[in-house]
Design an enzyme around this catalytic site. Structure first.
Site, mmCIF file in Angstrom:
data_model
loop_
_atom_site.group_PDB
_atom_site.id
_atom_site.type_symbol
_atom_site.label_atom_id
_atom_site.label_comp_id
_atom_site.label_asym_id
_atom_site.label_seq_id
_atom_site.Cartn_x
_atom_site.Cartn_y
_atom_site.Cartn_z
ATOM 1 N N SER A 45 -8.061 -18.279 9.539
ATOM 2 C CA SER A 45 -6.729 -18.361 10.526
ATOM 3 C C SER A 45 -6.467 -16.822 10.756
ATOM 4 C CB SER A 45 -6.156 -19.358 10.996
ATOM 5 O OG SER A 45 -5.042 -19.355 10.473
ATOM 6 N N GLY A 46 -6.730 -15.823 9.530
ATOM 7 C CA GLY A 46 -5.816 -14.712 9.663
ATOM 8 C C GLY A 46 -6.674 -13.623 11.372
ATOM 9 N N LYS B 117 -6.068 -23.873 5.913
ATOM 10 C CA LYS B 117 -6.272 -24.820 4.621
ATOM 11 C C LYS B 117 -4.719 -24.660 5.003
ATOM 12 C CE LYS B 117 -5.052 -21.704 1.140
ATOM 13 N NZ LYS B 117 -5.737 -21.162 -0.292
ATOM 14 N N THR C 7 -2.128 -11.129 7.205
ATOM 15 C CA THR C 7 -2.721 -11.079 8.222
ATOM 16 C C THR C 7 -1.050 -11.284 8.891
ATOM 17 O OG1 THR C 7 -4.639 -11.067 9.050
ATOM 18 C CG2 THR C 7 -3.402 -10.532 10.564
ATOM 19 N N GLU D 290 1.027 7.772 6.844
ATOM 20 C CA GLU D 290 0.772 6.619 5.557
ATOM 21 C C GLU D 290 -0.224 7.305 4.344
ATOM 22 O OE1 GLU D 290 1.154 2.099 6.560
ATOM 23 O OE2 GLU D 290 -0.710 2.344 6.118
ATOM 24 N N HIS E 151 -0.108 -2.477 -4.637
ATOM 25 C CA HIS E 151 0.883 -1.823 -4.228
ATOM 26 C C HIS E 151 1.752 -1.398 -4.994
ATOM 27 C CE1 HIS E 151 3.274 -0.190 -0.175
ATOM 28 N NE2 HIS E 151 2.221 -1.066 0.069
ATOM 29 N N ARG F 123 -3.123 5.284 -3.154
ATOM 30 C CA ARG F 123 -2.172 4.084 -3.517
ATOM 31 C C ARG F 123 -2.752 4.007 -5.220
ATOM 32 N NH1 ARG F 123 -2.256 -0.504 0.564
ATOM 33 N NH2 ARG F 123 -1.093 0.522 1.653
ATOM 34 N N HIS G 73 -2.371 -6.821 -4.497
ATOM 35 C CA HIS G 73 -2.469 -6.751 -2.634
ATOM 36 C C HIS G 73 -3.165 -6.764 -1.740
ATOM 37 C CE1 HIS G 73 -0.011 -5.207 0.965
ATOM 38 N NE2 HIS G 73 -1.613 -4.192 1.242
ATOM 39 N N ARG H 191 -9.478 1.240 -1.362
ATOM 40 C CA ARG H 191 -9.022 1.239 0.041
ATOM 41 C C ARG H 191 -8.105 2.181 0.662
ATOM 42 N NH1 ARG H 191 -5.255 -1.782 3.972
ATOM 43 N NH2 ARG H 191 -4.638 -2.672 1.698
HETATM 44 C C1 SIN Z 1 2.308 -1.506 3.417
HETATM 45 O O1 SIN Z 1 2.461 -0.944 4.821
HETATM 46 O O2 SIN Z 1 2.185 -0.009 3.290
HETATM 47 C C2 SIN Z 1 0.488 -1.973 3.523
HETATM 48 C C3 SIN Z 1 -0.807 -1.266 4.380
HETATM 49 C C4 SIN Z 1 -2.007 -1.722 3.782
HETATM 50 O O3 SIN Z 1 -2.266 -2.546 3.085
HETATM 51 O O4 SIN Z 1 -2.634 -1.394 4.373
#
Ligand code: SIN
Length: 522
Positions: A13-14, A36, A44, A114, A230, A276, A337, A372
């Site tokens: 349910s994300g 679950k 999410t 970002e 992360h 990242r 992450h 990613r």
């Molecule tokens: C974040 O806010 O740094 C995470 C964003 C992401 O994992 O895409």
């Protein structure tokens, strides 16, 4: 039920699960969503940074595509990246239609920056509560639409049934109330496996059992070695590893070591906005070198009003720990992450098993390559979720391409000694220490042996002898370790100190599948 094909089962349910279910309902099908935990609990909900889409006046879908491909370090499936970036603006329009209150500036949707994005293209809501806001909106729309939403139902097994779809076994989290469903289309939207790592930004439910169950049923998995770390989660002994969004660095926050120096400037031309994996490894090195368990994120140059308006959740969290980020440096360290790999699918979400689909973090479309791009994950759930929904309306045969290298392994029969719940701690410890940010062949081998030993256990007091949470955790962990051991190079999120550079021969995906002769009977 007259026609099971019109009653798909959506597991999770994300963003991916709820969006697929809503779109299926809009297209006239009658999905059931099982989850679950409680409906609102998913990864999410914790997504802070936002969702990427090329909607700014200085941006284009080609630029978003190029950034996605560059971040993925030579392994991005270009057609998947094209679909992701081309469909992004339409999926954002869907979210607006469904009522997601994106933040605005001067009458337009506000866009943040970002790492590794060449333009400001991150939409956010509630400042840094983007995931929460999207999850709440989708959940309310799903309730409004009368979709069957069943909480505390755990997927226990899948059994392919050819043209008729896939049989599924469900139970309560305690293993009671076993329910065996007739074959039908099943959409896995079970999210990732971050919580299997001792240090993680994920909620405790992100344990990767979707991958383990699909693997036992014979589905092809791909890219399991790529776990994204992360760089900046809050670090304090005994405190939760709360994510300190990358968007703070997008607003100008910098990283400093114990001595107060900006160590990333010498590391990469984009310094704190480098990809990242580069930032996470540089922090890890700094931590190892300095013998201090964390580095510091310094956001003191961001104007106070802006900082508090743009990052209300982060500021609230830090204030509760006695830190004012407009004055104090924030102690941070990397965490697991995001699971880049998962159930291999084609661009319509079709797995290698007829009737089994996957969308969101549990799926591996190849769109993220080896690394990613930030804020492409919520987007992935929407873009590929839409395509899964359309495919279910008019199903056609298809599935993922054959991987560049295929590993076939026994599935783990779950027929050995009883599970000991504490064993999950061993999985979490070993994944972090031996299958973490920096890996070696010796560490990977020792972890793999331990995971295989634990993966053969069965849940006690269950006469069906279905593998339980320990066996699933250990199996998922073993698949990550096995793929990481096979990839004798470093690329993107996968770094091996014994093979520290990328090797051209490895510019291919690793698929893993269970040995057909050893799969449980259908
Ligand atoms: C974040 O806010 O740094 C995470 C964003 C992401 O994992 O895409």
């Amino acid at each position: 039920m007259k026609d099971p094909a019109r009653h798909p089962l959506v597991v999770g349910s994300g963003i991916a699960g709820l969006y697929v279910a809503l779109r299926l309902r809009e297209l006239g099908l009658r999905p059931t969503v099982v989850t679950k935990a409680r409906l609102e609990e998913s990864n999410t909900r914790y997504a802070q940074g936002g969702i990427a889409a090329a909607i700014g006046p200085d941006d284009s879908r080609s630029l978003h595509f190029e950034d996605t491909v560059r971040a993925g370090d030579g392994l991005v499936d270009r057609s998947a990246a094209r679909v992701l970036t081309w469909d992004a603006p339409a999926r954002i329009a869907d979210l607006v239609r469904l009522g997601v209150p994106f933040d605005t500036e001067e009458g337009r949707i506000a866009l943040g920056r970002e790492a590794a994005h060449s333009r400001a293209r991150i939409l956010h809501a509630g400042g840094d509560a983007t995931g929460l806001s999207i999850e709440e909106t989708l959940r309310h729309r799903a309730l409004d639409a009368g979709i069957d939403l069943l909480e505390r139902r755990v997927l226990r097994s899948l059994a392919p049934a050819g043209r008729d779809g896939v049989g599924a076994t469900l139970a309560t989290p305690e293993g009671r109330g076993i329910e065996i469903l007739d074959p039908r289309p099943v959409v896995l939207a079970t999210g990732g496996a971050g919580a299997l790592y001792r240090q993680s930004s994920n909620p405790s439910i992100a344990t990767g059992e979707g991958v383990a169950i699909a693997f036992r049923a014979g589905a092809l998995l791909s890219d399991m070695e790529f776990i994204q770390f992360h760089p900046t989660a809050f670090y304090r002994e005994g405190a939760p590893r709360f994510l300190i969004s990358e968007a703070l660095r997008g607003e100008g926050a910098v990283l400093r070591n114990d001595a107060g120096d900006r160590f990333l400037v010498a590391e990469h031309k984009d310094a704190e906005l480098a990809p990242r994996d580069v930032v996470a490894r540089a922090i890890e090195r700094e931590i190892t070198r300095g013998g201090h368990p964390n580095v510091y994120l310094d956001a003191t140059e961001i104007p106070r009003d802006r900082l508090y308006a743009r990052f209300p959740s982060v500021c609230r969290f830090l204030l509760a720990y006695g830190l004012d980020p407009s004055r104090d440096r924030i102690p941070v360290a990397p965490v697991a992450h995001y699971m880049i790999g998962g159930v291999a699918t084609d661009l319509e979400g079709r797995s290698s098993l007829r009737g089994l689909y996957a969308a969101g973090e549990v799926a591996a479309t190849g769109v993220h390559g080896a690394n990613r791009l930030a804020s492409n994950s919520l987007l992935e759930g929407l873009v590929f979720g839409e395509r899964v929904a359309r495919q279910l309306l008019h199903p056609a045969p298809g599935g993922p391409a054959a991987p560049g290298r295929l590993i076939e392994v026994p599935p783990g029969r779950g027929s050995g000694r009883p599970e000991e719940p504490d064993s999950v701690d061993e999985v979490r410890h070993r994944l972090w220490e031996e299958v973490g940010i920096v890996r070696t062949a010796d560490g990977l081998r020792s972890a793999l042996e331990a995971f295989e030993r634990l993966g053969d256990s069965v849940e006690p007091a269950r006469k069906e002898a279905l593998p339980g949470p320990v066996a699933n955790a250990a199996l998922t962990a073993s698949l990550i370790a096995r793929a990481a051991l096979a990839r004798t190079e470093s690329r993107g999120a996968h770094y091996r100190s014994d093979w520290p550079r990328p090797r051209p021969a490895w510019q291919r995906h690793i698929g893993i599948r269970s040995l057909p002769s050893e799969r449980p009977p259908r």
